[in-house]
Scaffold this motif. Structure first.
Motif, PDB file in Angstrom:
ATOM      1  N   ILE A  20      24.168  56.012  38.640  1.00  0.00           N
ATOM      2  CA  ILE A  20      25.114  56.228  37.717  1.00  0.00           C
ATOM      3  C   ILE A  20      24.682  55.595  36.516  1.00  0.00           C
ATOM      4  O   ILE A  20      24.606  54.084  36.664  1.00  0.00           O
ATOM      5  CB  ILE A  20      26.685  55.709  38.215  1.00  0.00           C
ATOM      6  CG1 ILE A  20      27.092  56.297  39.456  1.00  0.00           C
ATOM      7  CG2 ILE A  20      27.742  55.906  37.002  1.00  0.00           C
ATOM      8  CD1 ILE A  20      28.401  55.773  40.161  1.00  0.00           C
ATOM      9  N   THR A  21      24.614  56.129  35.641  1.00  0.00           N
ATOM     10  CA  THR A  21      24.158  55.638  34.163  1.00  0.00           C
ATOM     11  C   THR A  21      25.154  55.463  33.190  1.00  0.00           C
ATOM     12  O   THR A  21      26.082  56.182  33.180  1.00  0.00           O
ATOM     13  CB  THR A  21      22.903  56.329  33.514  1.00  0.00           C
ATOM     14  OG1 THR A  21      21.864  56.446  34.495  1.00  0.00           O
ATOM     15  CG2 THR A  21      22.503  55.807  32.250  1.00  0.00           C
ATOM     16  N   CYS A  22      25.126  54.182  32.730  1.00  0.00           N
ATOM     17  CA  CYS A  22      26.140  53.723  31.716  1.00  0.00           C
ATOM     18  C   CYS A  22      25.319  53.523  30.259  1.00  0.00           C
ATOM     19  O   CYS A  22      24.412  52.888  30.130  1.00  0.00           O
ATOM     20  CB  CYS A  22      27.018  52.869  31.997  1.00  0.00           C
ATOM     21  SG  CYS A  22      28.219  51.887  30.756  1.00  0.00           S
ATOM     22  N   SER A  23      25.804  54.139  29.282  1.00  0.00           N
ATOM     23  CA  SER A  23      25.329  53.916  27.948  1.00  0.00           C
ATOM     24  C   SER A  23      26.216  52.709  27.123  1.00  0.00           C
ATOM     25  O   SER A  23      27.431  52.934  27.130  1.00  0.00           O
ATOM     26  CB  SER A  23      25.229  55.356  27.150  1.00  0.00           C
ATOM     27  OG  SER A  23      25.011  54.960  25.822  1.00  0.00           O
ATOM     28  N   HIS A  24      25.600  51.778  26.453  1.00  0.00           N
ATOM     29  CA  HIS A  24      26.134  50.918  25.651  1.00  0.00           C
ATOM     30  C   HIS A  24      25.321  50.565  24.651  1.00  0.00           C
ATOM     31  O   HIS A  24      24.842  49.324  24.598  1.00  0.00           O
ATOM     32  CB  HIS A  24      26.551  49.749  26.758  1.00  0.00           C
ATOM     33  CG  HIS A  24      25.538  49.435  27.796  1.00  0.00           C
ATOM     34  ND1 HIS A  24      24.668  48.780  27.658  1.00  0.00           N
ATOM     35  CD2 HIS A  24      25.959  49.658  29.337  1.00  0.00           C
ATOM     36  CE1 HIS A  24      24.103  48.475  29.023  1.00  0.00           C
ATOM     37  NE2 HIS A  24      24.736  49.004  29.752  1.00  0.00           N
ATOM     38  N   ASN A  25      25.339  51.473  23.732  1.00  0.00           N
ATOM     39  CA  ASN A  25      24.464  51.301  22.478  1.00  0.00           C
ATOM     40  C   ASN A  25      24.453  50.022  21.822  1.00  0.00           C
ATOM     41  O   ASN A  25      23.695  49.485  20.849  1.00  0.00           O
ATOM     42  CB  ASN A  25      24.310  52.471  21.445  1.00  0.00           C
ATOM     43  CG  ASN A  25      23.762  53.621  22.275  1.00  0.00           C
ATOM     44  OD1 ASN A  25      22.810  53.482  23.036  1.00  0.00           O
ATOM     45  ND2 ASN A  25      24.519  54.987  22.374  1.00  0.00           N
ATOM     46  N   ASN A  26      25.892  49.671  21.439  1.00  0.00           N
ATOM     47  CA  ASN A  26      25.915  48.526  20.549  1.00  0.00           C
ATOM     48  C   ASN A  26      26.331  47.153  21.450  1.00  0.00           C
ATOM     49  O   ASN A  26      27.031  46.347  21.140  1.00  0.00           O
ATOM     50  CB  ASN A  26      27.135  48.735  19.610  1.00  0.00           C
ATOM     51  CG  ASN A  26      28.590  49.062  20.285  1.00  0.00           C
ATOM     52  OD1 ASN A  26      28.564  49.294  21.652  1.00  0.00           O
ATOM     53  ND2 ASN A  26      29.500  49.004  19.579  1.00  0.00           N
ATOM     54  N   ILE A  27      25.823  47.048  22.514  1.00  0.00           N
ATOM     55  CA  ILE A  27      25.769  45.991  23.343  1.00  0.00           C
ATOM     56  C   ILE A  27      25.305  44.547  22.385  1.00  0.00           C
ATOM     57  O   ILE A  27      24.052  44.648  21.565  1.00  0.00           O
ATOM     58  CB  ILE A  27      25.049  45.916  24.619  1.00  0.00           C
ATOM     59  CG1 ILE A  27      25.304  44.631  25.548  1.00  0.00           C
ATOM     60  CG2 ILE A  27      23.414  46.113  24.406  1.00  0.00           C
ATOM     61  CD1 ILE A  27      24.741  45.018  26.954  1.00  0.00           C
ATOM     62  N   ALA A  28      25.993  43.519  22.534  1.00  0.00           N
ATOM     63  CA  ALA A  28      25.491  42.330  21.720  1.00  0.00           C
ATOM     64  C   ALA A  28      24.843  41.433  22.549  1.00  0.00           C
ATOM     65  O   ALA A  28      24.756  41.518  23.836  1.00  0.00           O
ATOM     66  CB  ALA A  28      26.883  41.454  21.372  1.00  0.00           C
ATOM     67  N   THR A  29      24.047  40.520  21.951  1.00  0.00           N
ATOM     68  CA  THR A  29      23.021  39.682  22.516  1.00  0.00           C
ATOM     69  C   THR A  29      23.677  38.816  23.795  1.00  0.00           C
ATOM     70  O   THR A  29      23.189  38.550  24.648  1.00  0.00           O
ATOM     71  CB  THR A  29      22.664  38.757  21.649  1.00  0.00           C
ATOM     72  OG1 THR A  29      21.830  39.346  20.448  1.00  0.00           O
ATOM     73  CG2 THR A  29      21.811  37.497  22.023  1.00  0.00           C
ATOM     74  N   ASN A  30      25.239  38.193  23.478  1.00  0.00           N
ATOM     75  CA  ASN A  30      25.564  37.529  24.652  1.00  0.00           C
ATOM     76  C   ASN A  30      26.376  38.418  25.692  1.00  0.00           C
ATOM     77  O   ASN A  30      27.195  37.788  26.315  1.00  0.00           O
ATOM     78  CB  ASN A  30      26.802  36.577  23.955  1.00  0.00           C
ATOM     79  CG  ASN A  30      26.125  35.504  23.097  1.00  0.00           C
ATOM     80  OD1 ASN A  30      24.876  35.277  23.050  1.00  0.00           O
ATOM     81  ND2 ASN A  30      26.909  35.154  22.151  1.00  0.00           N
ATOM     82  N   ASP A  31      26.361  39.673  25.640  1.00  0.00           N
ATOM     83  CA  ASP A  31      27.240  40.509  26.433  1.00  0.00           C
ATOM     84  C   ASP A  31      26.496  40.607  27.861  1.00  0.00           C
ATOM     85  O   ASP A  31      25.127  40.765  27.903  1.00  0.00           O
ATOM     86  CB  ASP A  31      27.160  41.924  25.916  1.00  0.00           C
ATOM     87  CG  ASP A  31      28.246  42.050  24.990  1.00  0.00           C
ATOM     88  OD1 ASP A  31      28.395  43.067  24.293  1.00  0.00           O
ATOM     89  OD2 ASP A  31      29.240  41.064  24.748  1.00  0.00           O
ATOM     90  N   TYR A  32      27.011  40.447  29.039  1.00  0.00           N
ATOM     91  CA  TYR A  32      26.727  40.781  30.130  1.00  0.00           C
ATOM     92  C   TYR A  32      27.128  42.230  30.591  1.00  0.00           C
ATOM     93  O   TYR A  32      28.227  42.826  30.107  1.00  0.00           O
ATOM     94  CB  TYR A  32      27.274  39.845  31.361  1.00  0.00           C
ATOM     95  CG  TYR A  32      26.605  38.428  31.288  1.00  0.00           C
ATOM     96  CD1 TYR A  32      26.721  37.831  30.472  1.00  0.00           C
ATOM     97  CD2 TYR A  32      25.712  38.262  32.341  1.00  0.00           C
ATOM     98  CE1 TYR A  32      25.993  36.607  30.178  1.00  0.00           C
ATOM     99  CE2 TYR A  32      24.950  37.200  32.532  1.00  0.00           C
ATOM    100  CZ  TYR A  32      25.300  36.026  31.328  1.00  0.00           C
ATOM    101  OH  TYR A  32      24.617  34.900  31.411  1.00  0.00           O
ATOM    102  N   ILE A  33      26.577  42.959  31.795  1.00  0.00           N
ATOM    103  CA  ILE A  33      26.762  44.193  32.412  1.00  0.00           C
ATOM    104  C   ILE A  33      27.602  44.092  33.594  1.00  0.00           C
ATOM    105  O   ILE A  33      26.769  43.367  34.448  1.00  0.00           O
ATOM    106  CB  ILE A  33      25.747  45.047  32.302  1.00  0.00           C
ATOM    107  CG1 ILE A  33      25.202  45.423  30.793  1.00  0.00           C
ATOM    108  CG2 ILE A  33      26.110  46.502  32.817  1.00  0.00           C
ATOM    109  CD1 ILE A  33      23.665  45.508  30.662  1.00  0.00           C
ATOM    110  N   THR A  34      28.545  44.658  33.765  1.00  0.00           N
ATOM    111  CA  THR A  34      29.370  44.267  35.069  1.00  0.00           C
ATOM    112  C   THR A  34      29.650  45.282  35.573  1.00  0.00           C
ATOM    113  O   THR A  34      30.305  46.414  34.874  1.00  0.00           O
ATOM    114  CB  THR A  34      30.626  43.338  34.941  1.00  0.00           C
ATOM    115  OG1 THR A  34      30.224  42.238  34.282  1.00  0.00           O
ATOM    116  CG2 THR A  34      31.090  42.852  36.270  1.00  0.00           C
TER     117      THR A  34
END
Lengths: 112, 115
Positions: A20-34
């Motif tokens: 399952i693919t998730c797109s997060h184009n504007n992810i910030a430097t400090n963001d984690y993916i959960t």
């Protein structure tokens, strides 16, 4: 907060690998993916978390490319009990200030 | 395995009534959250709570809502005057003291039906 986009639904069969693919184009430097899993009428359950490259645990793998603008949750050899909604969340996790925002999620149906 | 417990599992109330939903987070956790999920919709963030005060809240969490940790073990969500649109499943969650983890432990939820 980074907005996430996932497929609304997916179908698979028992024993197959599901990605399952998730797109997060504007992810910030400090963001984690959960990633979370939710069965009907139950609370969400944590699956896996990552920042970059690949993370693996006993239930799933998470692949994150170098640009971090997307991520892929991989479920090996799914069974009927993996039928659930899967949520990709992106956010800052410093201390308690992790206002994790759930998107619409991907409804996975596993067939016999 | 430690778990987050919520009571009641289901509450039916009349519009305009006050409702208190109760949660017992995992005992050594420090961060507490309420989320809600309207039937068939996504999970929505309401509020986060740390060190006896609200850390963040969403636009849903207006003056009708309040949270409290009255005795060091319970974490409550109060809705002062319920509206029909407050009907939803309310989930409590808690997190340990690790700084960089998104692993929230959710309870089984309290279903609120406002008539």
């Amino acid at each position: 907060l980074a907005k996430t986009t996932q497929p609304i639904s997916m179908d698979s069969y028992e024993g197959q690998e599901v990605n399952i693919t998730c797109s997060h184009n504007n992810i910030a430097t400090n963001d984690y993916i959960t990633w979370y899993q939710q069965f009907p009428s139950q609370g969400p359950r944590f699956i896996i978390q990552g920042y970059k490259t690949k993370v693996t645990n006993e239930v799933a793998s998470l692949f994150i490319p170098a640009d971090r603008k997307s991520s892929t949750l991989s479920l090996p050899r799914v069974s009927l009990s993996d039928t659930a909604v899967y949520y990709c969340l992106v956010g800052v996790l410093s201390g308690g200030y992790n206002k994790l925002i759930f998107g619409a999620g991907t409804r996975l149906a596993v067939h016999p | 395995e430690p778990e987050v417990t919520q009571t009641p599992s289901h509450q039916v109330t009349q519009m305009g009534q006050e409702v208190i939903l109760r949660c017992v987070p995992i005992s050594n956790h420090l961060y507490f959250y309420w989320y809600r999920q309207i039937l068939g919709q996504k999970v929505e963030f309401l509020v986060s709570f740390y060190n006896n005060e609200i850390s963040e809240k969403s636009e849903i969490f207006d003056d009708q809502f309040s949270v409290e940790r009255p005795d060091g073990s319970n974490f409550t969500l109060k809705i002062r005057s319920t509206k029909l649109e407050d009907s939803a499943m309310y989930f409590c969650a808690s997190k340990g003291g690790q700084a960089n983890t998104g692993e929230l432990f959710f309870g089984e939820g309290s279903r609120l039906t406002v008539l």
